[in-house]
Design an enzyme around this catalytic site. Structure first.
Site, PDB file in Angstrom:
ATOM      1  N   GLU A  34      48.311  45.650  44.289  1.00  0.00           N
ATOM      2  CA  GLU A  34      49.109  45.430  45.508  1.00  0.00           C
ATOM      3  C   GLU A  34      49.940  44.155  45.430  1.00  0.00           C
ATOM      4  OE1 GLU A  34      46.663  45.879  49.064  1.00  0.00           O
ATOM      5  OE2 GLU A  34      46.490  48.027  48.699  1.00  0.00           O
TER       6      GLU A  34
ATOM      7  N   GLU B  64      43.906  53.906  45.507  1.00  0.00           N
ATOM      8  CA  GLU B  64      43.112  53.562  46.709  1.00  0.00           C
ATOM      9  C   GLU B  64      43.505  54.537  47.805  1.00  0.00           C
ATOM     10  OE1 GLU B  64      42.909  49.477  48.124  1.00  0.00           O
ATOM     11  OE2 GLU B  64      42.990  48.758  46.053  1.00  0.00           O
TER      12      GLU B  64
END
Ligand code: AHR
Length: 497
Positions: A175, A294
């Site tokens: 991320e 995720e």
């Protein structure tokens, strides 16, 4: 709302693509009680001589994870892998910044590889591109994958692992577009760092398969421009683009929540289009696939600061029936998009937004445990292009949506076939006809169903079996047609050959 029968049409000649076993992956992060107090818990009566929780490992085996992503997550961007290898008493105790917790480093890369071997599941390791360097990333590849004879490979041998771990799949950071990320980067900075890391990692081991960080979610202003830019700068060096998403019923709008598959498909389709556009623009013959590394429901427990405790209780979401129906639809989408999506990791696997919750001496299988288990057990071979004719119902977020969400698989090698059906109706049972063309099963001998009247029903330590699947009588297939009635708020798997 109408309840006229739904029709599911399948043709074993019409497949979307091969279902990658890596779609049944999980994610374990050094966060809260996922590792410490979850997987690794030497103080538990269930711990083996190495500290692994036997009851947790057994439950993870039921889920049949084929791949586990580790060690983060946001944790990754502050993690230096050397902290977590070698003799345990010498490993440093650190203030971990992502979750403001104390990291003891008693569990690290080698313990993770042991877990993977035990399950068994393939490891998916992340390299730190927040505070980490490309040198550190290349050294970790050497530590894991090189034969003895050089510095880091010999360090692994000295730590008790003479054979290389052979880790093929890796993530290039986590991320990195998020302002919350330790050492977050803008798209050009990240693309440059990821490309240089990818180069040296593949020089260490050309068999590596690398995932580039795509957008962390669809609400960031940089989505999906981030994805286009990083792909263009890194294309030939990488094999996957990652995407993340956490769904939730934040506005207590169950009708819309139960139609979330529309949102998952839109995100996948946008990124698949971006990948295709970049490939065409670059005139490349190389392919990049998507990795949803995720995904899960997460909106109820937002406790993310650990107060500098060891293994604090963080984001221990309690899942209910409607969450399980959303998870089932997510996996339907994975099958329906399996030609572009090759990896997916349920975030996470124990305690932290997870299908399993533990205390020191017991565990609970949460509602989302079961759809994952059933897909992972029964979906194999090819995904079929399912045509759904279904009554529709109104939603605030997605307009009129079909009451049925479906996917199906057919394995030409074994002849096994499976159909996965969610009934989104909160009130009405729905008669369904499943119609086959091509190779028709003789009988759908296995029928497993989760259903309930209360979308908020959950499993707790006091009532661990409040929401579990039931095995029903098999369904005959006559002249290529099977019929059954789906209860409201239900997920049904039919399997046969
Ligand atoms: O899974 C919890 C966190 O969610 C991860 O650490 C991060 O990558 C995401 O924002």
């Amino acid at each position: 709302m109408s309840t006229s029968p739904a029709r599911i049409s399948l043709d074993t000649e019409r497949s979307i693509g091969e279902i990658s076993p890596r779609l049944f992956g999980g994610f374990a992060e050094h966060m809260g009680r996922c590792i410490y107090g979850g997987i690794y818990d030497p103080g538990s009566p269930h711990a083996d001589e190495r500290g692994f929780r036997g009851d947790v490992v057994s439950a993870l085996r039921e889920l049949n994870f084929r791949l586990i992503r580790y060690p983060g997550g946001n944790f990754l961007s502050g993690y230096h892998w050397r902290d977590g290898v070698g003799p345990r008493p010498q490993r440093p105790r650190r203030r971990e910044l992502a979750w403001q917790s104390i990291e003891t480093n008693q569990f690290g890369t080698n313990e993770f590889i042991e877990l993977c071997r035990m399950l068994p599941a393939e490891p998916l390791l992340g390299v730190n591109l927040g505070t980490g360097t490309i040198e550190e990333a290349a050294a970790l590849v050497e530590y894991c994958n090189a034969p003895a004879g050089t510095t880091y490979a010999d360090l692994r041998v000295a730590h008790g692992y003479p054979q290389p771990h052979g880790v093929t799949h890796w993530c290039l950071g986590n991320e990195m577009d998020g302002p919350w990320q330790i050492g977050g980067l803008n798209m050009q900075e990240y693309a440059r760092k990821a490309r240089e890391a990818a180069k040296v990692m593949k020089w260490q081991d050309p068999s590596l398969r690398l995932a580039l960080c795509g957008s962390s979610n669809t609400t960031l202003p940089t989505y999906p421009e981030w994805d286009r830019v990083v792909l263009e700068m890194c294309w030939e060096h990488v094999d996957f683009l990652s995407l993340h998403y956490y769904a939730g019923n934040r506005e207590a709008d169950t009708a819309s929540y139960l139609a979330m598959a529309a949102q998952f498909e839109e995100q996948l389709d946008t990124l698949a289009a971006t990948v295709r556009c970049v490939k065409t623009k670059l005139r490349s013959r190389h392919d990049v696939f998507l990795s949803w590394d995720e995904w899960n429901v997460w909106y109820k427990d937002r406790t993310m600061r650990g107060g500098w405790a060891e293994a604090p209780h963080l984001i221990e979401e309690v899942y209910n029936l409607e969450d399980a129906l959303v998870v089932a639809q997510w996996m339907n989408v994975f099958l329906r998009r399996c030609h572009v999506l090759k990896v997916a990791c349920l975030a996470q696997i124990v305690n932290v937004i997870a299908p399993i919750l533990t205390t020191t001496d017991s565990l609970v299988r949460q509602t989302i445990f079961y759809p994952f288990m059933l897909f992972s057990r029964y979906a194999s071979g090819m995904s079929l292009d399912v045509a759904v004719r279904s009554p529709r119902y109104p939603t605030r977020l997605f307009g009129d949506m079909p009451l049925i969400d479906a996917s199906a698989s057919y394995d030409p090698v074994t002849g096994d076939t499976a159909v996965f059906l969610v009934n989104r109706s909160q009130a009405a049972p729905l008669p369904v006809e499943i119609v086959w063309q091509g190779v028709t099963p003789a009988r759908m001998g296995t029928v497993v169903q989760m259903a309930g009247t209360d979308p908020k029903a959950a499993n707790t330590f006091a009532r661990p079996d409040a929401v579990t699947p039931r095995t029903l009588a098999g369904v005959p297939v006559a002249n290529g047609v099977a019929t059954l009635t789906l209860p409201p708020l239900s997920f049904t798997v039919l399997a046969g050959r």
